[in-house]
Design an enzyme around this catalytic site. Structure first.
Site, short mmCIF file in Angstrom:
data_model
loop_
_atom_site.label_atom_id
_atom_site.label_comp_id
_atom_site.label_asym_id
_atom_site.label_seq_id
_atom_site.Cartn_x
_atom_site.Cartn_y
_atom_site.Cartn_z
N ASN A 62 -5.05 -7.17 4.64
CA ASN A 62 -6.08 -7.20 3.60
C ASN A 62 -7.02 -6.00 3.62
OD1 ASN A 62 -5.83 -10.43 4.57
ND2 ASN A 62 -5.55 -10.00 2.39
N LYS A 106 5.53 -10.69 7.84
CA LYS A 106 5.34 -9.25 7.67
C LYS A 106 4.78 -8.62 8.95
CE LYS A 106 2.42 -5.69 6.01
NZ LYS A 106 1.00 -5.41 5.84
N HIS A 123 3.63 -3.99 -1.89
CA HIS A 123 4.25 -2.91 -2.66
C HIS A 123 5.77 -3.06 -2.69
CE1 HIS A 123 0.43 -0.86 -3.01
NE2 HIS A 123 0.28 -0.90 -1.69
#
Length: 340
Positions: free
Chosen positions: A146, A236, A256
């Protein structure tokens, strides 16, 4: 010689210089498979298996049989979308080629940092080189959640200045630890998660120390199971530790990569980020995983996830494949909706 039958040409598109980046200083050896050496480290290049096919060719009116080699793609029936065939190997390689022309070669950015500072990732590689332990990599990745690369690296550097050892972070005043990583945002939440991880690791260690170096000898699935126990450590984060620090063949999916993959038709339009990771980690060739991940992130940041410049590469790969197999391009991307 006049050929009236179908001619096939074997395509070998191994990308020069596409290697996985090593963040630890311990060398690895490889055997059997072709390998490349960069700064004293050896990286395996995985090549698809080949099969021999017979092609009939007419030569001056008399049919003859010609043998030639053709790549045989590995079929993985697992994952969240077992009937979704894309992305094909040719797509991944073509897109990687285009991205290298646009953003540079990540392997060169690692070796020649001063020459390739235009890369967003390349500009911060000096920070990554100091993360030599598995715990460094894990905490650094948690701090990157974040926020931007720049602020997360500042937060990591500030944390290490204020608390030189992980033991000092574990026993440190949560308020002071949070203050040291404030620049990265969500400092109180991240502090709680980091200290909880350190406490668990310390308690489970027979030596009563804060270390995750034992993960280096564990298989991928065991590492994923171990790290996923901790709150705030998702697919991730784990995938980044595996790829960047442990040099495993992983393909992390951030926001992305996720958005670009959907736009290119590499996953169904309603695929979640975790489903996209599970699917692409199976489909992307091992020897381009690192480069393609880094470059897709770079492209997403610079072009706001726009894929206009990447579509021709995908279209070319699909057209080549359809011509080779005698299909229409649309047929290769068909998915049974009820199974997706």
């Amino acid at each position: 010689e006049r050929g009236q039958g179908t001619k096939h040409e074997a395509r070998s598109a191994t990308l020069t210089g596409m290697v996985s980046t090593r963040l630890s200083s311990r060398p690895k050896t490889s055997g059997g498979a072709a390998a490349a050496s960069i700064k004293g480290r050896v990286v395996k290049r995985h090549k698809p298996a080949k099969k021999v096919v017979a092609v009939k060719v007419k030569k001056e009116g008399a049919p003859v049989v010609k043998k030639e080699e053709k790549r045989e793609e590995k079929v993985d029936v697992g994952g969240p979308f077992p009937t979704f065939a894309r992305p094909f190997e040719e797509e991944c390689r073509n897109v990687t080629d285009v991205l290298i022309k646009l953003h540079g070669d990540p392997s060169r950015a690692w070796e020649k940092l001063e020459e390739d500072r235009h890369l967003i990732h390349g500009a911060e590689l000096a920070v990554h080189t100091r993360r030599v332990s598995v715990l460094d990599s894990l905490v650094g990745t948690i701090l990157s959640q974040n926020t931007t690369d720049k602020t997360s690296h500042k937060a990591f550097a500030s944390l290490k200045r204020s608390f030189p050892t992980w033991e000092s972070v574990r026993t440190g005043d949560p308020t002071k630890v949070a203050e040291s990583i404030k620049v990265g945002g969500l400092s109180e939440i991240k502090t709680g998660r980091i200290q909880n991880i350190l406490q668990s690791v310390w308690e489970e260690s027979g030596m009563r120390e804060c270390s995750l170096e034992h993960l280096r000898t564990m298989p991928d699935e065991a590492i994923k199971a171990y790290l996923s126990r901790f709150k705030g450590v998702g697919p991730k984060t784990i995938s980044c530790v595996l790829m960047f620090c442990l040099e495993r063949q992983e393909f992390p999916v951030d926001v992305h990569v996720w958005k670009i993959a959907i736009s290119l038709g590499w996953v169904p339009s309603k695929a979640t980020r975790e489903q996209t990771y599970e699917h692409l980690n199976r489909k992307v060739p091992d020897d381009v995983k690192y480069a393609l991940h880094v470059l897709l992130v770079e492209h997403g940041k610079e072009y706001n996830n726009d894929v206009k410049l990447l579509r021709p590469a995908v279209k070319k790969a699909l057209a080549s494949r359809s011509e080779e197999e005698g299909r229409e391009p649309e047929e290769m991307t068909r998915v049974k909706k009820e199974r997706v």
